[in-house]
Design a protein around this motif. Structure first.
Motif, PDB file in Angstrom:
ATOM      1  N   LYS A  92      59.510  68.107 -51.004  1.00 46.23           N
ATOM      2  CA  LYS A  92      58.173  68.587 -51.376  1.00 46.23           C
ATOM      3  C   LYS A  92      57.890  69.940 -50.724  1.00 46.23           C
ATOM      4  O   LYS A  92      57.251  70.812 -51.334  1.00 46.23           O
ATOM      5  CB  LYS A  92      57.128  67.553 -50.981  1.00 46.23           C
ATOM      6  CG  LYS A  92      57.186  66.282 -51.829  1.00 46.23           C
ATOM      7  CD  LYS A  92      56.262  65.194 -51.306  1.00 46.23           C
ATOM      8  CE  LYS A  92      56.417  63.920 -52.115  1.00 46.23           C
ATOM      9  NZ  LYS A  92      55.600  62.801 -51.567  1.00 46.23           N
ATOM     10  N   ARG A 122      65.771  61.989 -58.199  1.00 47.49           N
ATOM     11  CA  ARG A 122      64.706  61.851 -59.202  1.00 47.49           C
ATOM     12  C   ARG A 122      63.471  62.634 -58.774  1.00 47.49           C
ATOM     13  O   ARG A 122      62.834  63.321 -59.600  1.00 47.49           O
ATOM     14  CB  ARG A 122      64.353  60.368 -59.401  1.00 47.49           C
ATOM     15  CG  ARG A 122      65.386  59.591 -60.212  1.00 47.49           C
ATOM     16  CD  ARG A 122      64.853  58.242 -60.644  1.00 47.49           C
ATOM     17  NE  ARG A 122      64.624  57.350 -59.506  1.00 47.49           N
ATOM     18  CZ  ARG A 122      65.540  56.544 -58.983  1.00 47.49           C
ATOM     19  NH1 ARG A 122      66.768  56.526 -59.496  1.00 47.49           N
ATOM     20  NH2 ARG A 122      65.258  55.757 -57.975  1.00 47.49           N
ATOM     21  N   LEU A 123      63.130  62.549 -57.495  1.00 45.53           N
ATOM     22  CA  LEU A 123      61.988  63.309 -56.986  1.00 45.53           C
ATOM     23  C   LEU A 123      62.223  64.810 -57.158  1.00 45.53           C
ATOM     24  O   LEU A 123      61.318  65.547 -57.572  1.00 45.53           O
ATOM     25  CB  LEU A 123      61.752  62.976 -55.512  1.00 45.53           C
ATOM     26  CG  LEU A 123      60.648  63.772 -54.807  1.00 45.53           C
ATOM     27  CD1 LEU A 123      59.292  63.550 -55.470  1.00 45.53           C
ATOM     28  CD2 LEU A 123      60.588  63.395 -53.322  1.00 45.53           C
ATOM     29  N   GLU A 126      61.491  65.773 -60.649  1.00 47.11           N
ATOM     30  CA  GLU A 126      60.050  65.810 -60.922  1.00 47.11           C
ATOM     31  C   GLU A 126      59.411  67.077 -60.344  1.00 47.11           C
ATOM     32  O   GLU A 126      58.432  67.594 -60.894  1.00 47.11           O
ATOM     33  CB  GLU A 126      59.376  64.574 -60.319  1.00 47.11           C
ATOM     34  CG  GLU A 126      59.784  63.263 -60.991  1.00 47.11           C
ATOM     35  CD  GLU A 126      59.363  62.042 -60.182  1.00 47.11           C
ATOM     36  OE1 GLU A 126      58.668  62.228 -59.146  1.00 47.11           O
ATOM     37  OE2 GLU A 126      59.731  60.912 -60.565  1.00 47.11           O
ATOM     38  N   LEU A 127      59.977  67.567 -59.233  1.00 46.76           N
ATOM     39  CA  LEU A 127      59.425  68.756 -58.572  1.00 46.76           C
ATOM     40  C   LEU A 127      60.009  70.065 -59.111  1.00 46.76           C
ATOM     41  O   LEU A 127      59.602  71.147 -58.661  1.00 46.76           O
ATOM     42  CB  LEU A 127      59.695  68.673 -57.063  1.00 46.76           C
ATOM     43  CG  LEU A 127      58.992  67.542 -56.300  1.00 46.76           C
ATOM     44  CD1 LEU A 127      59.564  67.427 -54.888  1.00 46.76           C
ATOM     45  CD2 LEU A 127      57.493  67.788 -56.251  1.00 46.76           C
ATOM     46  N   ASP A 128      60.955  69.961 -60.069  1.00 46.82           N
ATOM     47  CA  ASP A 128      61.606  71.150 -60.635  1.00 46.82           C
ATOM     48  C   ASP A 128      62.255  72.010 -59.546  1.00 46.82           C
ATOM     49  O   ASP A 128      62.105  73.244 -59.517  1.00 46.82           O
ATOM     50  CB  ASP A 128      60.611  72.004 -61.434  1.00 46.82           C
ATOM     51  CG  ASP A 128      60.129  71.294 -62.692  1.00 46.82           C
ATOM     52  OD1 ASP A 128      60.937  70.572 -63.306  1.00 46.82           O
ATOM     53  OD2 ASP A 128      58.940  71.442 -63.028  1.00 46.82           O
TER      54      ASP A 128
END
Length: 262
Positions: A92, A122-123, A126-128
């Motif tokens: 993140k 996968r995360l 989702e965060l590109d």
């Protein structure tokens, strides 16, 4: 270990076994060995009053190798791909930082545990995320090469009794960013890295500052970290202190400065 977080894992089993084995094994103990202040605090919290020697784990300090200047820069995570290591926070944070620092890449090295790597991939999707890679475990000379190739090491851990990878990175001359879940307050005092609060925002702030430093400044932090490891964490130093500890337990005399009686 007496660490509260360790006892909380598989809590029912560990708490059931504690009075049967641990209390019995420690009934006649003359002294304890802790690797950090928080382990000493855990020992006291469990009700044990025997003296405690606070001596860190030793680390092998390799020959000094100058880091090359120029080219792409690398942020390294090396450790188990496990939820306790805070990799989700790192990804993140990277989502915020990747555009601010286009000359940096993120490398995540280590063995997958319990399928956590797939969850983190996968995360990342989702965060590109861009310019990052899970590269698998590194051992021996490959691990040393990974530390030496990195400009900065990061361990956003939730909890560590010691944090051996931090010592290894510093011994290889690489500065460190880690959380207060690891007992490494000396990073700030030695000007060898950043010791930060938990959470994504503190991680973004520390990494942003670190990645914004010129290579020469980060290299200087790494050199100070290596000197620190030689001074306080080399096996020669730890072995000498441990010998003094055992001699004191067996023969008495002046209390070694690293032993806590209270």
């Amino acid at each position: 270990t007496f660490a509260s977080r360790a006892l909380d894992r598989s809590g029912l089993v560990k708490k059931a076994l504690w009075p049967l084995f641990v209390t019995r094994a420690t009934r006649g103990v003359a002294a304890f060995h802790a690797t950090a202040e928080h382990e000493y605090a855990d020992i006291r919290a469990r009700g044990f009053r025997a003296p405690v020697a606070i001596l860190p784990n030793g680390v092998d300090v390799p020959e000094e190798a100058k880091k090359p200047l120029g080219g792409r820069r690398q942020l390294l995570f090396l450790g188990r791909i496990h939820a306790i290591k805070g990799i989700d926070r790192l990804l993140k944070a990277w989502a915020v930082l990747q555009d601010r620092h286009p000359d940096w890449d993120l490398v995540l090295a280590g063995p997958d545990e319990g399928g956590h790597q797939a969850e983190m991939q996968r995360l990342a999707g989702e965060l590109d995320l861009e310019r990052f890679a899970f590269v698998g475990p590194r051992y021996g000379q490959a691990k040393l090469a990974a530390y030496r190739s990195a400009d900065l090491y990061v361990l956003p851990t939730l909890s560590e009794n010691f944090g051996m990878t931090i010592a290894e990175a510093l011994a290889a001359g690489t500065p460190v960013v880690t959380t207060k879940g690891a007992p490494w307050a000396g990073l700030e005092a030695e000007r060898a890295g950043w010791w930060i609060e938990h959470g994504v925002e503190p991680l973004v702030a520390a990494l942003d500052a670190a990645m914004g430093e010129p290579p020469e400044e980060l290299n200087a932090r790494g050199s100070r970290g290596r000197d620190w490891m030689l001074r306080d964490f080399s096996w020669d130093r730890i072995a000498a202190d441990m010998a003094d500890f055992y001699a004191w337990v067996a023969e008495g005399g002046s209390v070694p400065p690293f032993v806590k009686l209270d």
